[in-house]
Each structure stands twice: as C-alpha cells, then as structure tokens.
Design a protein around this motif. Structure first.
Motif, PDB file in Angstrom:
ATOM      1  N   LEU A 299       3.203   5.158   5.924  1.00  0.00           N
ATOM      2  CA  LEU A 299       2.934   4.087   4.260  1.00  0.00           C
ATOM      3  C   LEU A 299       2.385   2.973   5.625  1.00  0.00           C
ATOM      4  CD1 LEU A 299       5.925   3.265   2.654  1.00  0.00           C
ATOM      5  CD2 LEU A 299       3.828   5.397   2.024  1.00  0.00           C
ATOM      6  N   ASN A 300       1.182   2.369   4.555  1.00  0.00           N
ATOM      7  CA  ASN A 300      -0.199   1.587   5.365  1.00  0.00           C
ATOM      8  C   ASN A 300      -0.171   0.442   4.348  1.00  0.00           C
ATOM      9  OD1 ASN A 300      -3.075   0.228   5.558  1.00  0.00           O
ATOM     10  ND2 ASN A 300      -1.568   0.160   7.567  1.00  0.00           N
ATOM     11  N   ALA A 301       0.388  -0.342   4.370  1.00  0.00           N
ATOM     12  CA  ALA A 301       0.721  -1.630   3.335  1.00  0.00           C
ATOM     13  C   ALA A 301      -0.704  -2.801   4.058  1.00  0.00           C
ATOM     14  CB  ALA A 301       1.722  -2.056   3.079  1.00  0.00           C
ATOM     15  N   ARG A 302      -1.403  -3.576   2.815  1.00  0.00           N
ATOM     16  CA  ARG A 302      -2.216  -4.301   3.487  1.00  0.00           C
ATOM     17  C   ARG A 302      -1.342  -5.944   2.278  1.00  0.00           C
ATOM     18  NH1 ARG A 302      -6.011  -3.135   7.451  1.00  0.00           N
ATOM     19  NH2 ARG A 302      -5.832  -1.240   7.838  1.00  0.00           N
ATOM     20  N   PHE A 303      -1.722  -6.666   3.114  1.00  0.00           N
ATOM     21  CA  PHE A 303      -0.924  -7.663   2.071  1.00  0.00           C
ATOM     22  C   PHE A 303      -1.679  -8.896   3.047  1.00  0.00           C
ATOM     23  CE2 PHE A 303       1.409  -7.412   6.108  1.00  0.00           C
ATOM     24  CZ  PHE A 303       2.023  -8.924   5.925  1.00  0.00           C
ATOM     25  N   VAL A 304      -1.694 -10.337   1.569  1.00  0.00           N
ATOM     26  CA  VAL A 304      -1.734 -11.396   1.664  1.00  0.00           C
ATOM     27  C   VAL A 304      -0.793 -12.834   2.211  1.00  0.00           C
ATOM     28  CG1 VAL A 304      -4.055 -11.022   1.857  1.00  0.00           C
ATOM     29  CG2 VAL A 304      -2.554 -11.877   0.015  1.00  0.00           C
ATOM     30  N   ARG A 305       0.643 -12.175   1.276  1.00  0.00           N
ATOM     31  CA  ARG A 305       1.467 -13.025   0.697  1.00  0.00           C
ATOM     32  C   ARG A 305       2.209 -12.575   2.203  1.00  0.00           C
ATOM     33  NH1 ARG A 305       1.865 -11.596  -5.580  1.00  0.00           N
ATOM     34  NH2 ARG A 305       1.710 -10.054  -4.627  1.00  0.00           N
ATOM     35  N   PRO A 306       3.496 -13.264   1.795  1.00  0.00           N
ATOM     36  CA  PRO A 306       4.943 -12.823   2.639  1.00  0.00           C
ATOM     37  C   PRO A 306       5.527 -11.911   1.889  1.00  0.00           C
ATOM     38  CG  PRO A 306       5.211 -14.907   2.551  1.00  0.00           C
ATOM     39  CD  PRO A 306       4.222 -14.233   1.509  1.00  0.00           C
ATOM     40  N   GLY A 307       6.547 -10.949   2.524  1.00  0.00           N
ATOM     41  CA  GLY A 307       7.585 -10.208   2.084  1.00  0.00           C
ATOM     42  C   GLY A 307       7.338  -8.716   2.294  1.00  0.00           C
ATOM     43  N   MET A 308       6.241  -8.372   2.558  1.00  0.00           N
ATOM     44  CA  MET A 308       5.763  -7.522   1.865  1.00  0.00           C
ATOM     45  C   MET A 308       7.220  -6.103   2.546  1.00  0.00           C
ATOM     46  SD  MET A 308       4.035  -4.814   1.288  1.00  0.00           S
ATOM     47  CE  MET A 308       2.265  -5.486   0.330  1.00  0.00           C
ATOM     48  N   GLU A 309       7.032  -6.646   3.328  1.00  0.00           N
ATOM     49  CA  GLU A 309       8.683  -5.779   3.760  1.00  0.00           C
ATOM     50  C   GLU A 309       9.617  -4.833   2.500  1.00  0.00           C
ATOM     51  OE1 GLU A 309      11.990  -4.543   7.607  1.00  0.00           O
ATOM     52  OE2 GLU A 309      10.608  -5.622   8.079  1.00  0.00           O
TER      53      GLU A 309
END
Length: 335
Positions: free
Chosen positions: A230-240
């Motif tokens: 998976l590849n996740a792109r985010f701006v907020r913490p807590g994606m894992e």
C-alpha cells in the motif's frame, strides 16, 4: 520581467548537469560538477551534501535522479531542455548555480539521495551540525511550474499480509486460500474514497492505493499467504492506525514513512515571495520541505521544473521557465 541572465546560460547549465548521470546512490560525479560550477568554497561538504553562502534564506535542491530511460545525454530543442532530470530537478539546480555565480545572497544547499526512501537521506547529518538552525525559510526548487506549492503530503509505504492454509488445488476446501482472503480483506480499501483536508485555505487530498500484490508458490497449491503493498499519502497524523483499522484481517508492516509538512504561509518571507508569485497550490506529493519542517524551519516549494514531465522518458523543462524562476528568486533575494 527581464532575465538578468540570458536563457542560453541557464539552458546550457541545465544541459551540462543532465549530461552527468546521477541516479540515486551514484552521485559522486554530479557532486564534483557542482563544486566546479559554484563560486567559492562550501561551508559544509561531506561528499553528499554541499552548503554555500550565508543569509536567512536557504535555496535547496537535490542532484540525484530516477533511473535513466534512454534519455541521457540531453539536448536543447523547441524552446526546452530535454533529458533525464530536466524537470526533477536539474533545472532547479541550474537556477541555484547561476544565482550563486551572479552573487545573489543566499545559502545554497545541494544534496543527494532524494529519489529514495527518506531514511537514506543525507540531510540529517547537516541538520545535526546546527548550521541551519538560524535559517528563516528554505525554498526547495522542486518542479512546481513556477507556482508556489505549499506544504507537502506525508508518504507511508506498508505491506499487508493475509494468511491461509495450504492445500492441493484439486481439494481447495481442505485449506484456506490466502489470495481469496486478501480479495475479501481489501474490500474496505476498494470502497475508500479520497478525503479532502483543508490547511491554511489549501485543500490536500489524502489517499490510499494498492500498488503491488503477490502470493502463491505453485499452480497446484492453494496459497497459505498473500500480500499487498500500500501507498498512503496524508497530511494528518495517525495514518498507520487508520490502515490497521481499515484492514483488520491482514497483518500490517510499515516499510517506510516520510512526514507531511504544513503550508508555512504565515512566514513573512513567504508573504514577500507571494507578491512575486501569486499562484499558490497545495503540494499533492512528498518533498524535502517536510525534512526542514521537522527541524522547525519553514519551507516552501518553488521551482522551474514542469510537473507533467517529471520522471517521464520525454522529461523536459521550458527555457522560459528557467528564466522566470531565476528572475523571481533574484528579485526576492536582493530586494
């Protein structure tokens, strides 16, 4: 604006940089060329990072590229410089070199290993010296089409493994097919829509994509395990944590994670730069502005590279972009 440096100089410098191969982890020759082109001696040089000059503003650019696709050497044609790294980001490096050669006051930072996981970055060695602790803004000359790209997305790479029980493929009911478990387990991801997040009036889009999948050992064996990257792109913490909750039936392992960065639009130097470059967009990608932000240094993306051509076999940068970027930064740094 009238360029203070003729376009052929900028184009020729860009081409000279392109013609020195510098795939990530093989940058010694390009680092040597930058030393040759830059006026004076660096204040920091560990073979991977070069720092020149002084002042509150840092101009930063990486010298490495993705692997070649038959696009070296480069060429100048049809009003553009063509070749590997033309947009990402030897055009930006060329602008930095020519600004320094013209005596424009700034700190000029060149570094290697940006096109690989951030864990391989050499920048922490420089940060540890404290030599940038008093920097007030870093302008990273990533390709932005001469718009301001504020902030950046974080980048998380993870592998999710689904387990089953092997069996003969003629009697699959005696086992548990891990690939089937993967297909079922990924349904929440398939249904997941991009999520828009607003920061400082800019809308970033958080997304998660399956980018690679594998499993099975033979055509006549029900697989006992299967995995998806998976590849996740985010701006907020807590994606894992979000991914673990989204895919509870899989075993998630984080392979690499790079932080996001805030837009930094409140920085007074950015306010001055916005007077010259009114177009501001969110950076829908990861860039080293995040590494500066981690050090408490405001940073923004601004460079001549054409985003649509980055990493392409026909990579190129318009010469007009080089001229415009050079002149904007010259005025910004000298006024």
């Amino acid at each position: 604006m009238t360029s203070a440096v003729p376009a052929p100089d900028l184009a020729a410098t860009t081409l000279r940089l392109i013609d020195v191969p510098s795939e990530s982890r093989s940058e010694a020759e390009i680092v040597g060329l930058v030393r040759e082109l830059m006026p004076g001696s660096p204040t920091y040089d560990d073979g991977e990072v070069l720092l020149y000059g002084e002042g509150p503003i840092v101009l930063a650019g990486h010298v490495d590229t993705v692997p070649a696709q038959g696009n070296v050497p480069g060429r100048i044609a049809d009003g553009a410089v063509h070749g590997l790294g033309a947009s990402d980001m030897k055009a930006g490096v060329a602008v930095m070199v020519e600004l320094a050669r013209a005596g424009v006051p700034a700190r000029y930072l060149f570094f290697t290993r940006e096109e690989v996981p951030v864990s391989d970055s050499p920048l922490p060695g420089l940060f540890a010296t404290g030599m940038l602790a008093d920097a007030e803004l870093a302008v990273v000359l990533e390709p932005t089409d001469n718009d301001l790209h504020a902030g950046c997305l974080g980048n998380l790479q993870a592998r999710v493994t689904f387990h089953g029980e092997s069996a003969h493929s003629a009697r699959p009911w005696t086992g548990v097919n891990a690939i089937h478990e993967l297909v079922r387990g990924l349904q929440p991801l398939v249904a997941l829509a991009p999520e828009d997040v607003e920061l400082d009036g800019l809308v970033f889009r958080e997304v998660v994509s399956a980018v690679r999948v594998g499993g099975g050992i033979a055509a006549n064996v029900v697989p006992a395990s299967a995995w998806v990257d998976l590849n996740a792109r985010f701006v907020r913490p807590g994606m894992e944590e979000q991914l673990r909750a989204l895919l509870p039936d899989g075993e998630l392992e984080v392979i690499a994670e790079s932080p996001s960065a805030p837009p930094a639009l409140g920085n007074p130097h950015v306010a001055r730069l916005r007077e010259l470059v009114p177009s501001v967009k969110p950076k829908q990608a990861w860039t080293p502005v995040a590494q500066f932000a981690e050090q408490g240094i405001d940073a923004i993306n601004y460079g001549p590279g054409a985003t649509a051509y980055a990493h392409r076999v026909d990579e190129q940068v318009p010469i007009a972009n080089l001229e415009q970027c050079y002149e904007v930064l010259r005025v910004f740094l000298t006024d």
